[in-house]
Motif scaffolding. Sequence first.
Motif, PDB file in Angstrom:
ATOM      1  N   GLU A   1       2.947   0.249 -11.693  1.00  0.00           N
ATOM      2  CA  GLU A   1       1.991   0.668 -10.680  1.00  0.00           C
ATOM      3  C   GLU A   1       2.287  -0.001  -9.336  1.00  0.00           C
ATOM      4  OE1 GLU A   1      -0.477   3.004 -11.039  1.00  0.00           O
ATOM      5  OE2 GLU A   1       0.640   3.343 -12.900  1.00  0.00           O
ATOM      6  N   PRO A   2       1.926   0.653  -8.237  1.00  0.00           N
ATOM      7  CA  PRO A   2       2.189   0.060  -6.919  1.00  0.00           C
ATOM      8  C   PRO A   2       1.354  -1.179  -6.660  1.00  0.00           C
ATOM      9  CG  PRO A   2       0.844   2.036  -6.706  1.00  0.00           C
ATOM     10  CD  PRO A   2       1.287   1.981  -8.132  1.00  0.00           C
ATOM     11  N   VAL A   3       1.879  -2.045  -5.823  1.00  0.00           N
ATOM     12  CA  VAL A   3       1.188  -3.257  -5.390  1.00  0.00           C
ATOM     13  C   VAL A   3       0.404  -2.931  -4.123  1.00  0.00           C
ATOM     14  CG1 VAL A   3       1.504  -5.623  -4.573  1.00  0.00           C
ATOM     15  CG2 VAL A   3       2.966  -4.718  -6.394  1.00  0.00           C
ATOM     16  N   ARG A   4      -0.809  -3.399  -4.044  1.00  0.00           N
ATOM     17  CA  ARG A   4      -1.671  -3.109  -2.900  1.00  0.00           C
ATOM     18  C   ARG A   4      -1.161  -3.810  -1.644  1.00  0.00           C
ATOM     19  NH1 ARG A   4      -6.879  -1.255  -2.433  1.00  0.00           N
ATOM     20  NH2 ARG A   4      -8.037  -1.927  -0.582  1.00  0.00           N
ATOM     21  N   SER A   5      -1.162  -3.090  -0.538  1.00  0.00           N
ATOM     22  CA  SER A   5      -0.788  -3.647   0.761  1.00  0.00           C
ATOM     23  C   SER A   5      -2.006  -3.677   1.665  1.00  0.00           C
ATOM     24  CB  SER A   5       0.311  -2.792   1.406  1.00  0.00           C
ATOM     25  OG  SER A   5       0.536  -3.170   2.747  1.00  0.00           O
ATOM     26  N   LEU A   6      -1.974  -4.566   2.661  1.00  0.00           N
ATOM     27  CA  LEU A   6      -3.031  -4.556   3.672  1.00  0.00           C
ATOM     28  C   LEU A   6      -3.101  -3.204   4.369  1.00  0.00           C
ATOM     29  CD1 LEU A   6      -2.474  -8.050   5.323  1.00  0.00           C
ATOM     30  CD2 LEU A   6      -4.452  -7.350   3.985  1.00  0.00           C
ATOM     31  N   ASP A   7      -1.960  -2.574   4.516  1.00  0.00           N
ATOM     32  CA  ASP A   7      -1.877  -1.243   5.099  1.00  0.00           C
ATOM     33  C   ASP A   7      -1.973  -0.229   3.966  1.00  0.00           C
ATOM     34  OD1 ASP A   7      -1.243   1.136   6.313  1.00  0.00           O
ATOM     35  OD2 ASP A   7       0.640   0.451   7.185  1.00  0.00           O
ATOM     36  N   ALA A   8      -3.087   0.513   3.913  1.00  0.00           N
ATOM     37  CA  ALA A   8      -3.316   1.445   2.808  1.00  0.00           C
ATOM     38  C   ALA A   8      -2.257   2.527   2.735  1.00  0.00           C
ATOM     39  CB  ALA A   8      -4.697   2.085   2.947  1.00  0.00           C
ATOM     40  N   ALA A   9      -1.533   2.773   3.837  1.00  0.00           N
ATOM     41  CA  ALA A   9      -0.500   3.797   3.844  1.00  0.00           C
ATOM     42  C   ALA A   9       0.838   3.283   3.349  1.00  0.00           C
ATOM     43  CB  ALA A   9      -0.345   4.375   5.249  1.00  0.00           C
ATOM     44  N   ARG A  10       0.903   2.021   2.939  1.00  0.00           N
ATOM     45  CA  ARG A  10       2.148   1.452   2.415  1.00  0.00           C
ATOM     46  C   ARG A  10       1.961   1.186   0.921  1.00  0.00           C
ATOM     47  NH1 ARG A  10       6.006  -0.784   5.642  1.00  0.00           N
ATOM     48  NH2 ARG A  10       6.331  -2.548   4.253  1.00  0.00           N
ATOM     49  N   ARG A  11       2.609   1.994   0.087  1.00  0.00           N
ATOM     50  CA  ARG A  11       2.539   1.841  -1.360  1.00  0.00           C
ATOM     51  C   ARG A  11       3.830   1.171  -1.830  1.00  0.00           C
ATOM     52  NH1 ARG A  11      -0.896   5.063  -4.162  1.00  0.00           N
ATOM     53  NH2 ARG A  11       0.679   5.754  -5.675  1.00  0.00           N
ATOM     54  N   LEU A  12       3.702  -0.032  -2.354  1.00  0.00           N
ATOM     55  CA  LEU A  12       4.848  -0.882  -2.687  1.00  0.00           C
ATOM     56  C   LEU A  12       5.058  -0.893  -4.194  1.00  0.00           C
ATOM     57  CD1 LEU A  12       3.831  -3.819  -0.328  1.00  0.00           C
ATOM     58  CD2 LEU A  12       5.491  -1.999   0.160  1.00  0.00           C
ATOM     59  N   PHE A  13       6.219  -0.453  -4.629  1.00  0.00           N
ATOM     60  CA  PHE A  13       6.494  -0.305  -6.060  1.00  0.00           C
ATOM     61  C   PHE A  13       7.514  -1.327  -6.547  1.00  0.00           C
ATOM     62  CE2 PHE A  13       4.710   3.737  -4.966  1.00  0.00           C
ATOM     63  CZ  PHE A  13       4.094   4.204  -6.123  1.00  0.00           C
TER      64      PHE A  13
ATOM     65  N   ARG B   1       0.139  -5.968  10.777  1.00  0.00           N
ATOM     66  CA  ARG B   1       0.027  -7.109   9.856  1.00  0.00           C
ATOM     67  C   ARG B   1       1.012  -6.959   8.697  1.00  0.00           C
ATOM     68  NH1 ARG B   1       0.670 -10.901   7.915  1.00  0.00           N
ATOM     69  NH2 ARG B   1      -0.692 -12.539   7.101  1.00  0.00           N
ATOM     70  N   ALA B   2       1.189  -5.746   8.203  1.00  0.00           N
ATOM     71  CA  ALA B   2       2.120  -5.524   7.097  1.00  0.00           C
ATOM     72  C   ALA B   2       3.570  -5.666   7.545  1.00  0.00           C
ATOM     73  CB  ALA B   2       1.886  -4.144   6.485  1.00  0.00           C
TER      74      ALA B   2
END
Length: 312
Positions: free
Chosen positions: A149-161, A290-291
């Motif tokens: 599952e993706p890791v949460r970012s401060l920027d909701a538009a950045r999905r980190l896998f 910030r991201a």
Amino acid sequence: MRFAPTAEQRQFAASLHDLLAGADTPATVRAWGDGRHEPGLKIWRDLADLGLPALLVPERDGGLGGSATDLVVAFEVLGYHAVPGPLAESVAVAPSLAPRESLPALASGELLATVAQPPLVPYALDADVAGLVLRVHDGAVERTGADGEPVRSLDAARRLFPVRAGEVLGTAPAEAFELGVLAVSAQLTGAGRWLLGQASAYAKQREQYGRAIGSFQAVKHLLADVATRLELARPLAHGAAVTMTARDVSAAKVAAGEAAYLAARTALQVHGAIGYTAEHDLGLWLTRVRALTGAWGGAAWHRARVLGGRDG
């Protein structure tokens, strides 16, 4: 050494700006964060029509064979408009890492790529929408995929896998990492310019004690500080694109991150409480900055490399 963009680069930047100014990128960023990718992919296809994905792909493989300075010019515009997606990974990094048979599809925009390079880039951005997921590990390039599952970012538009180990394709050139850092640096200066523009415009509208707050000396000083920091950061990014040395690229990342972060803090201070609301577009740029300040290496790592504490 002359860092001024050429006439062709200015024209390219203007074309990108005109396209994105009419694309309602704030709505697109919100949709991307909600998992609705089609508006963002529509923008990607439009950018492909202008040649953005082909920028660093060699001409023999269907690309434009552009330079790192072309990259900086383009990514300042992308950062200004907060375009979502793995742009730095697909446009700046993947052309140096992808197998040659994938390059024509990268150049046309048909193929979107993303890259992880642990430990500095531990996750692959938007691996769920990328057709090519690459990992650089111990100097080797691997074709891989998302692993969990993706890791949460401060920027909701950045999905980190997170990504798994994959098929080794070859040796990763050091230039790939530097181009990723450079692209993110340019995005930061572009985002900082947008934030400064919004803060300056709002300072002329918002009133306190019967006067626009922009008429107060303290506010003028805040905005002037941001403008100065951005104008000092931009030549570092352009200069790093010319030299492509590790030290210059890291210096550009540090300066761009600090300038954009100052722009974000100042814009929030000028806007007051309205800047905290989810409905206001300001928050999209605040979280993006910030991201990005931590993306492709944080400030501490890059400062150490500037001072000689890290290898290139």
